[in-house]
Structure formats: structure tokens, C-alpha cells
Design a protein around this motif. Structure first.
Motif, short mmCIF file in Angstrom:
data_model
loop_
_atom_site.label_atom_id
_atom_site.label_comp_id
_atom_site.label_asym_id
_atom_site.label_seq_id
_atom_site.Cartn_x
_atom_site.Cartn_y
_atom_site.Cartn_z
N LEU A 25 0.67 -1.38 -0.17
CA LEU A 25 -0.16 0.08 -0.24
C LEU A 25 0.88 1.26 -0.04
CD1 LEU A 25 -2.56 1.66 0.43
CD2 LEU A 25 -2.51 1.31 2.86
N HIS A 26 1.51 1.35 0.99
CA HIS A 26 2.56 2.71 1.19
C HIS A 26 3.51 2.71 -0.19
CE1 HIS A 26 0.83 3.99 4.95
NE2 HIS A 26 0.62 2.71 5.20
N GLY A 27 4.14 1.64 -0.58
CA GLY A 27 5.04 1.45 -1.52
C GLY A 27 4.28 1.90 -2.82
N PHE A 28 2.97 1.56 -3.16
CA PHE A 28 2.49 2.31 -4.37
C PHE A 28 2.15 3.79 -4.25
CE2 PHE A 28 -1.53 3.64 -6.32
CZ PHE A 28 -1.64 3.09 -7.43
N TRP A 29 1.72 4.29 -3.08
CA TRP A 29 1.62 6.01 -2.87
C TRP A 29 3.08 6.48 -3.07
CZ3 TRP A 29 -1.84 5.07 1.72
CH2 TRP A 29 -3.02 5.06 1.49
N LEU A 250 -12.20 -3.83 1.55
CA LEU A 250 -11.00 -3.28 1.10
C LEU A 250 -10.62 -1.65 1.42
CD1 LEU A 250 -8.44 -3.85 -0.33
CD2 LEU A 250 -9.30 -3.31 -2.53
N GLY A 251 -11.60 -1.19 1.34
CA GLY A 251 -11.42 0.47 1.35
C GLY A 251 -11.06 1.01 2.86
N MET A 252 -11.53 0.33 3.60
CA MET A 252 -11.17 0.42 5.20
C MET A 252 -9.74 0.26 5.34
SD MET A 252 -12.86 -0.98 8.75
CE MET A 252 -11.87 -0.66 10.16
N ALA A 274 -7.11 2.82 -9.35
CA ALA A 274 -5.88 2.15 -9.55
C ALA A 274 -5.06 1.70 -8.27
CB ALA A 274 -4.74 3.01 -10.26
N LEU A 275 -5.20 2.17 -7.24
CA LEU A 275 -4.46 1.45 -6.05
C LEU A 275 -5.57 0.36 -5.68
CD1 LEU A 275 -3.02 1.63 -3.34
CD2 LEU A 275 -4.58 3.07 -2.31
N ALA A 278 -4.33 -2.50 -7.91
CA ALA A 278 -3.02 -2.94 -7.39
C ALA A 278 -3.19 -3.90 -6.18
CB ALA A 278 -1.97 -2.03 -7.25
N MET A 279 -3.95 -3.51 -5.15
CA MET A 279 -4.02 -4.21 -3.96
C MET A 279 -4.83 -5.31 -3.97
SD MET A 279 -2.09 -2.48 -1.75
CE MET A 279 -2.55 -3.23 -0.43
N LEU A 280 -5.77 -5.54 -4.82
CA LEU A 280 -6.49 -6.70 -5.33
C LEU A 280 -5.39 -7.70 -6.00
CD1 LEU A 280 -9.94 -5.57 -6.49
CD2 LEU A 280 -9.54 -6.78 -4.29
#
Ligand code: ATR
Length: 287
Positions: A25-29, A250-252, A274-275, A278-280
Motif C-alpha cells: 500500500l505505502h509502496g504504491f503511494w 478493502l476501502g477501510m 488504480a490503487l 493494485a492491492m487486489l
């Protein structure tokens, strides 16, 4: 993205930690915003928690997230703890203040509220009583979020009634009535409700399905499942099938990461399609 010697540092402490999705998650951002920073998994044994947390300022870390089994134990190590973490009895985010002191907070409450705001903008505390299934750590965050939103009545049902009673006592606020319903009567509790939230592990991959008769639930009610593997749980499919708006979990997970990222890396991150995509992909069977 390559990092330099000036990179900002954060991470997540847990034991074990290999399963955590937070580095993705943080890597994506970090990548998306082109930030010179790194967010790393930190495998910290319970008996090393205090030592590890105290080392963060010494190592120049901006802070970290905490996951199982550290969410409760970390509270007493912090120099300051926010109101939600205190009430819930668990925290998930540490920010190192400029003077090197440790600030603890619970961003699951924010995550639940923001997910609802995004996926069910029409919901308001005035929509009717909430029914919350479960009484674990996740239920505590959900109940805290609902009372903070100004809801007047929460009906709590948990397999182990005593846990629900403890939760109701710990999270009591003068403005909200929290009543404990027998687990067997969870279907009846839905009468007149404006929102139903499943915080149990039922419906999760490799777990039994949540069995609940939705007949008494008004068609206008929102149904939220905090389970996110699978994304479409049996509960959400049944809710959609009878016309209720369904909100996945997922949103939470994604929204709870926002306050920490903003504090450590200096940019307010967004939850985008997009996030989510990527997480899915990190939940695909190959992982
Ligand atoms: P978390 O911190 O993620 O909320 P937890 O504390 O383990 O996790 O809570 C899991 C929740 O799922 C609890 O409410 C649990 O009920 P109990 O308090 O009775 O254990 C609920 N749960 C798990 N398996 C269940 C099952 N087979 N039937 C009913 N509830 C179940």
C-alpha cells in the motif's frame, strides 16, 4: 523507485509480518507521488517491542504502523495517545514528534468512516440504528466510528455475549445507546436498521459463511463487510441481491493508511481505482 541517502523512513512492526499488505500500500503511494522514501516490514518479537519502538527516533524513522500482536501493548510505551486509541484500547500508527517523542493513534476509525463516505455517501447517522456483528478489535473501531458520527443506537451481537457487553461498557458515550442482542437473534435485530456491519471473520476465505436472515432489514439500509478476501462476501452478495447497497472491506484497509502516510512522507494520499486494483492483485492465489 530508487531511494537516496536522504530518504524518509517508515514501516510496519508485527510478529509475524510477512503477510502484511501495508508495504504494498505505502509502496504504491511512494511510487505514485515520486517520494524519496521507504516503508519496510519490521519483524519485531513481542518482548522486543519497547526496544524497537524506542529505536525509531534513534534510527531517524518518521514512525511506523503496528499490527498483530502489538496493537494493545504499544499503548503504554507511547508518550501520547489519541482519544480513539485510548477508548478502543488499541493503536495502529506511531508518529515520531520533532522532539523524538512517540505519538500513538488509531486510524482504523478514520478508515471505516472514510470508506463509508466514499462508497456510501448517502449514509448518515440519521439513517437509523446500526447493527454490528462481532466484538473483537475491528468491532471496537467500528463502534467508535459510528458513535463519533453521531449515531443514536447501536445493536451489538456477538457469539460470546460477554465480549459484546465489555465492548458496550468500554465504548459507551452519553449520546448513543449500545444494546447487546443475543447472537441467535441477529436477524431480528435488523428491523428498522440503517446500517449493518459485519466485523466477524465469518465469510472470510477459509472461514465458515456468516449465516443471517436479512428479511427484516429495510431495503434502504447499507450493508458493510470489513472482510476483504474475498471482496464480494456471501453477505454482500445477498445484500445486493435484495437491493441493499453493499460496501466492501478493502476501502477501510486503504483509507486507514492515509493519516500515517501523510504524517511520515508529507503528502496526503488518495484511494483511487488504480490503487484498489493494485492491492487486489496482491490477494491473487499466487500470493
Ligand atoms: P478482530 O480483532 O479482527 O476483530 P477477533 O478479536 O479475533 O478479531 O474477533 C473475531 C470476531 O469474529 C469475534 O467477534 C468472534 O466472536 P467471539 O468473540 O465469540 O470469538 C467472531 N467469530 C469468529 N468465528 C466465529 C464463528 N464461527 N461464529 C460466530 N462468530 C465468530
Amino acid at each position: 523507485m530508487p531511494i537516496t541517502g536522504a530518504a524518509r523512513l517508515a514501516g510496519i512492526m508485527g510478529w509475524p509480518i510477512a503477510h502484511s499488505r501495508s508495504p504494498a500500500l505505502h509502496g504504491f503511494w511512494l511510487q505514485e507521488y515520486g517520494i524519496d522514501g521507504a516503508y519496510v516490514p519490521l519483524a519485531v518479537a513481542p518482548e522486543k517491542l519497547e526496544q524497537a519502538l524506542r529505536a525509531l527516533p534513534a534510527l531517524g524513522f518518521r514512525g511506523c504502523n503496528l499490527t498483530i500482536p502489538h496493537k494493545q501493548a504499544a499503548l503504554s510505551i507511547m508518550d501520547r495517545v489519541d482519544e480513539f486509541a485510548q477508548r478502543i484500547g488499541a493503536m495502529n500508527t506511531v508518529v515520531i514528534a520533532p522532539d523524538g517523542s512517540l505519538e500513538g493513534s488509531n486510524t482504523d476509525v478514520f478508515g471505516f468512516r472514510e470508506n463509508l463516505r466514499e462508497q456510501a455517501p448517502s449514509w448518515s447517522a440519521a439513517s437509523g440504528p446500526a447493527v454490528v456483528l462481532g466484538a473483537g478489535g475491528a468491532a471496537r473501531s467500528v463502534v467508535a466510528a459510528l458513535t463519533a458520527a453521531g449515531i443514536a443506537e447501536i445493536r451489538l451481537a456477538n457469539r460470546t455475549r460477554d465480549r459484546a457487553s465489555s465492548l458496550a461498557r468500554d465504548l459507551a458515550v452519553p449520546e448513543a445507546r449500545i444494546t447487546v442482542c443475543p447472537w441467535e437473534q441477529r436477524g431480528e435485530a435488523l428491523s428498522g436498521a440503517g446500517i449493518l456491519v459485519n466485523t466477524t471473520s465469518l465469510g472470510m476465505e477459509h472461514e465458515p459463511q456468516l449465516e443471517i436472515d436479512l428479511a427484516a432489514l429495510p431495503a434502504s439500509a447499507i450493508v458493510v463487510d470489513i472482510v476483504y478476501v474475498p471482496l464480494e462476501t456471501g453477505l454482500l452478495a445477498a445484500a445486493r441481491g435484495r437491493g441493499n447497497q453493499a460496501v466492501d472491506g478493502l476501502g477501510m484497509l486503504l483509507h486507514q493508511g492515509r493519516p500515517g502516510f501523510a504524517a511520515w512522507f508529507g503528502s496526503a494520499p488518495q484511494v483511487t481505482p488504480a490503487l484498489r486494483h493494485a492491492m487486489l492483485a496482491t490477494f491473487a492465489p499466487a500470493h
